[in-house]
Write a protein that holds these residues in place. Structure first.
Motif, PDB file in Angstrom:
ATOM      1  N   VAL A 568       0.883  -1.172   0.000  1.00  0.00           N
ATOM      2  CA  VAL A 568       0.000   0.000   0.000  1.00  0.00           C
ATOM      3  C   VAL A 568       0.916   1.216   0.000  1.00  0.00           C
ATOM      4  O   VAL A 568       1.311   1.736   1.059  1.00  0.00           O
ATOM      5  CB  VAL A 568      -0.934  -0.004   1.227  1.00  0.00           C
ATOM      6  N   LYS A 569       1.285   1.679  -1.178  1.00  0.00           N
ATOM      7  CA  LYS A 569       2.328   2.692  -1.291  1.00  0.00           C
ATOM      8  C   LYS A 569       1.941   4.011  -0.637  1.00  0.00           C
ATOM      9  O   LYS A 569       2.789   4.720  -0.106  1.00  0.00           O
ATOM     10  CB  LYS A 569       2.682   2.907  -2.763  1.00  0.00           C
ATOM     11  N   ARG A 570       0.667   4.324  -0.669  1.00  0.00           N
ATOM     12  CA  ARG A 570       0.243   5.618  -0.122  1.00  0.00           C
ATOM     13  C   ARG A 570       0.540   5.720   1.361  1.00  0.00           C
ATOM     14  O   ARG A 570       0.866   6.794   1.867  1.00  0.00           O
ATOM     15  CB  ARG A 570      -1.264   5.803  -0.370  1.00  0.00           C
ATOM     16  N   THR A 571       0.483   4.586   2.072  1.00  0.00           N
ATOM     17  CA  THR A 571       0.718   4.604   3.515  1.00  0.00           C
ATOM     18  C   THR A 571       2.009   3.891   3.905  1.00  0.00           C
ATOM     19  O   THR A 571       2.290   3.746   5.098  1.00  0.00           O
ATOM     20  CB  THR A 571      -0.456   3.924   4.245  1.00  0.00           C
ATOM     21  N   ASN A 572       2.807   3.448   2.884  1.00  0.00           N
ATOM     22  CA  ASN A 572       4.044   2.697   3.155  1.00  0.00           C
ATOM     23  C   ASN A 572       3.769   1.476   4.042  1.00  0.00           C
ATOM     24  O   ASN A 572       4.425   1.254   5.059  1.00  0.00           O
ATOM     25  CB  ASN A 572       5.104   3.596   3.800  1.00  0.00           C
ATOM     26  N   THR A 573       2.785   0.673   3.607  1.00  0.00           N
ATOM     27  CA  THR A 573       2.370  -0.512   4.348  1.00  0.00           C
ATOM     28  C   THR A 573       2.547  -1.753   3.479  1.00  0.00           C
ATOM     29  O   THR A 573       2.194  -1.739   2.297  1.00  0.00           O
ATOM     30  CB  THR A 573       0.899  -0.402   4.774  1.00  0.00           C
ATOM     31  N   ILE A 574       3.101  -2.800   4.045  1.00  0.00           N
ATOM     32  CA  ILE A 574       3.207  -4.095   3.375  1.00  0.00           C
ATOM     33  C   ILE A 574       2.336  -5.089   4.132  1.00  0.00           C
ATOM     34  O   ILE A 574       2.501  -5.288   5.339  1.00  0.00           O
ATOM     35  CB  ILE A 574       4.654  -4.614   3.338  1.00  0.00           C
TER      36      ILE A 574
END
Length: 898
Positions: A568-574
């Motif tokens: 989830v690039k917008r929140t820097n979440t994997i």
């Protein structure tokens, strides 16, 4: 040493030795690749002397080089990871990009620099290089971190590093650690060489910490290329001299508590096409192993090792790489007060001043051991094209373990633990060939490989009885006395007692110990195919592995592996999830003794066997599921967590022969291991870094015992007897917090550790079922009560005076063991545990005291357990017995770098 091998050894290793003589140089590591490229300006002209910096803020990896006169650069031996690369040159705007190293296929880059006045800029998303779009939960550790990490053990520094820097690890004594709820289901991959046998210092010699460049510790569902012991897979990339055109090295010496002296040297030199790295060091310590008392007695040991890595680039397509290593360690088995102060014959003979039945003074126990290890591992790498690399490697690793009993056999008697004296000469030789092809194209990163290993086991043990009560105490499988002694206490003919009598040294038995010779060849063929697919925000790991095992039992199985991650690039979440089917092969240490010993009429009663047959081990198989998340907060904090659930059929553990280092594998019906693990990292923030790792892992094993010494064979019990219990590597919670601060790059630094362990499951201790505590019924000696910190009201046990035979439940307790409240003890839900402990360590130093340019002098001071906390690793553990953590100790080290 080769002359002592049997002919069967030579036949097994012919191919390997042929390769050793054929491949005279070295290649790219199996866990790393090179980054190459060309730097040009906007007109297409090459840019010499441009600076290239490649770093990973989480692992601490940081390498810098310059382009040559043709604008080209090479950074060899870069571990698999994502990296942030900055290319800079005075007069030009810096070029910034994120790159991925995920295969031995070299990463080849073309970089264009714009003049400084240009408006062209390169933007990088905030924190994009802090998270990895990777389905497998793992931890990366570079020398930039562990160079300054206070480590508890000088003789097991690699184990200490893994325990402190990675989540999911339960600390144990003598360099042992339990990964994700399993006993020693850990494996190393050293530059691609698989090592799945135990590496704690009572089994084998670990590779020296000086030889390691970086580590990747995989605690998630393993990719298909990894098999056998996969609870934790430790990928090691060793140090290389390739590219070190100016010779570099260091000489270090240290002195510390317990008379510990350590000295070492390492040296690296090479060019763009070749390199050599060599390290050698020696250690001498008065506390080599963790003793069963807080006071250190009979615990001296020394270790010497040498490691050499050779690299050579034969052509633009061919390279060779070889690892060479030898380590020797010698150490005493630490004594308890019972073993050290034998004023009476271990409490059995009271009035003769400590004389044995032969009239000779018994004296303290004097058990010792020696381990010699060598390793040879050459690898050839062929670059087929820009997308494909072929690798062919071979390896030979040999461990020889010798255990020497006390010169007076009767000194080896340990009440309630050891009734025999024994000696051991055990040899384990693992040789094999591995080959793989790596292909990187578009969204695919494919790897296919095959590995053949042959492990040759030779076990030579000798036993003698030193307990005069052993024969009279023998029982049948129902627990009834055998009644095989006459009225005078002599063995009756035709009975088990008569079989044992010739080896009972207390009854005039011969001085010759009973020999057991075991030998077998364990063969394993492994094939795998895997593909790491990256498509948009998605990442997939798809793989299939097949293992064909042929030892004392045979087993073959297909093992699918699958993992998925979404960025989830917008929140820097994997977000990630994975599944693995894994075949677990039996432990090799004393495998023949444990499998066949119960069929031996002499060993059967000594091993407390419940059957008279052979109980060979069948490989176990496991289904494991993982789900996790990784989250970056800004550019200075990244959090990663994982939930684990593992279900294993035929689950392995270890037993121990008395209080000796003769340990052997055992096999239980099944195990269920759920848990959570996590890591919080603070990358470099104005010289400050922080690391927090934690885990909570249950280890529930289920009766009956299926294989090994003392085993009940399959089918001898009903399904209703499949009952759970917590094994002695189950721990509710542990954490390590590491803080490191260096205000300026050329100034002093400090590192601080806080380690908390809630405590492993303890061995059998007295407890209340609602009434008074039966201390006498526990059979513990006064010293064992003292080791556990038992007290009854205001009365505390001492090494020579125990507690009263019975103690009111409300007055009984322990300072070192957590004992269940009256009426609450349950082997599964509420077993006794080692008491929680907080340990604090500190290291301070300066790497360049005199601010030299080429020559630098460093000074370091380390304090371990600075509060001098008295605490246990374990108490009467089935495997390791009783051991204390290290008391407060200090070490001063001086280093000369050139």
């Amino acid at each position: 040493m080769l002359s002592s091998w049997k002919k069967s050894h030579c036949a097994a290793f012919t191919v390997v030795f042929c390769l050793l003589f054929t491949l005279s140089g070295l290649a790219q590591s199996g866990n790393s690749a090179s980054i190459t490229g060309t730097v040009k300006d906007s007109t297409g002209a090459v840019v010499p002397n441009a600076e290239i910096n490649v770093r990973n803020a989480v692992s601490g990896f940081n390498r810098t080089t310059e382009t040559d006169k043709s604008g080209q650069f090479t950074i060899p031996n870069v571990p698999f990871n994502p990296y942030h690369m900055v290319v800079s040159k005075k007069g030009f705007a810096s070029s910034v990009q994120d790159i991925e190293v995920r295969s031995v296929v070299p990463v080849n880059l073309n970089v264009a620099l714009q003049v400084a006045s240009s408006t062209a800029t390169v933007t990088v998303e905030a924190a994009s290089d802090l998270v990895e779009n990777e389905p497998t939960f793992h931890t990366d550790v570079d020398r930039g971190l562990f160079d300054k990490l206070p480590l508890e053990s000088a003789s097991s520094s690699v184990s200490s590093l893994v325990t402190l820097a990675t989540p999911g690890i339960a600390a144990d004594s003598n360099g042992l650690f339990h990964g994700m709820g399993d006993h020693a289901e850990n494996s190393f991959s050293v530059d691609g060489q698989p090592i799945t046998d135990q590496q704690s210092k009572v089994f084998s010699n670990q590779i020296p910490l000086d030889s390691i460049e970086s580590m990747e510790v995989i605690a998630g569902a393993p990719p298909a290329e990894y098999g056998e012991k996969t609870s934790v897979v430790i990928n090691v990339t060793t140090r290389s001299g390739q590219g070190v055109t100016t010779p570099h090295g260091s000489i270090s010496a240290s002195y510390g508590s317990f008379g510990t002296v350590n000295g070492g040297i390492d040296f690296a030199y090479g060019g763009q096409k070749w390199g050599n790295f060599i390290s050698a060091n020696g250690l001498n310590s008065g506390r080599f192993l963790d003793p069963p008392e807080f006071t250190v007695m009979h615990a001296k040991g020394n270790e010497e090792n040498i490691f050499d890595r050779l690299d050579f680039q034969l052509s633009n397509k061919d390279s060779l790489h070889t690892n060479l290593g030898f380590t020797r360690s010698w150490f005493q088995t630490p004594n308890s007060f019972d073993a050290q102060n034998a004023t009476a014959w271990s409490g059995l003979v009271v009035d003769n001043g400590g004389l044995g039945p032969d009239g000779v003074p018994v004296g303290p126990a004097d058990q010792r051991a020696q381990i010699r290890t060598f390793n040879i591992a050459p690898t050839w790498t062929r670059l087929i094209n820009a997308n494909t690399v072929f690798t062919l490697g071979a390896f030979v690793r040999h461990d020889q373990f010798n255990y020497y009993p006390s010169s007076n056999a009767f000194a080896d008697l340990a009440p309630d633990l050891q009734q025999e004296t024994l000696s051991q000469d055990r040899r384990l030789t693992n040789a094999g060939i591995r080959s793989d092809v790596s292909y990187v194209k578009g969204i695919h990163n494919v790897k296919a490989g095959i590995t053949y290993q042959q492990t040759v086991l030779d076990e030579n043990n000798k036993f003698g009885i030193v307990d005069p009560t052993l024969l009279a105490s023998l029982t049948d499988s129902d627990g009834n006395p055998l009644n095989c002694l006459d009225a005078s206490g002599n063995p009756l003919p035709g009975t088990t007692c008569a079989t044992l009598a010739p080896y009972d040294l207390t009854r005039g038995g011969t001085s010759t110990l009973y020999p057991f010779h075991g030998h077998t060849d364990v063969k394993l063929l492994s094939l795998y195919l895997q593909d790491a697919i990256t498509k948009g925000n998605w990442s997939f790991n798809l793989g299939l592995r097949g293992d064909i095992y042929n030892g004392l039992a045979s087993h073959s199985e297909a093992e699918p592996r699958v993992g998925v991650a979404y960025n989830v690039k917008r929140t820097n979440t994997i977000l990630r999830a994975s599944y693995a089917r894994v075949v677990e092969t039996p432990f090799n240490e004393n495998l023949v003794l444990s499998s066949n010993g119960c069929a031996d009429p002499v060993l059967n009663p000594l091993l407390v066997c419940l059957t008279n047959g052979v109980t060979p081990f069948s490989p176990g198989w496991r289904n494991e599921f993982h789900a996790g998340i990784q989250q970056a907060f800004g550019r200075y904090l990244v959090v990663s967590g994982e939930y684990i659930w593992k279900y294993t059929h035929n689950a392995y553990d270890f037993g121990v022969f008395g209080s000796t280092p003769l340990t052997f594998p055992i096999e239980w019906h099944n195990s269920k291991i759920p848990g959570v693990a996590g890591r919080v990292s603070v990358p470099d923030f104005h010289g400050f870094t922080a690391l927090f790792v934690f885990s909570s892992v249950a280890a529930r094993f289920f009766n009956p015992q299926l294989g090994g010494a003392g085993a009940v064979p399959p089918g001898s019990t009903t399904s209703g007897d499949i009952t759970p219990f917590r094994i002695d590597h189950d721990e509710r919670f542990n954490q390590t917090t590491h803080l490191q601060y260096q205000p300026w790059k050329k100034g002093p630094w400090f590192g601080f550790n806080w380690r908390y362990d809630s405590g492993l499951v303890a061995g059998a201790v007295p407890f209340s079922d609602g009434g008074d505590v039966d201390i006498a019924g526990s059979g513990l000696t006064p010293d064992q009560q003292f080791q556990a910190g038992f007290f009854c009201g205001s009365v505390h046990a001492t090494p020579t005076v125990g507690l009263p035979d019975s103690c009111p439940a409300g007055q009984f307790g322990s300072t070192l063991v957590s004992i269940p409240a009256p009426g609450t003890e349950d082997d599964d839900k509420n077993p006794p545990r080692v008491a929680p402990r907080h340990l604090f360590d500190l290291a301070v130093g300066h790497d360049n005291l005199f601010r030299g340019d080429r020559y630098k002098v460093g000074l370091r001071f380390t304090a371990v357990n600075i509060t001098n906390k008295k605490a246990l690793y374990n108490f009467l553990s089935t495997f390791t017995g009783t051991h204390y953590v290290t008391p407060r100790s200090y070490t001063a080290q001086v280093t000369f770098n050139f």
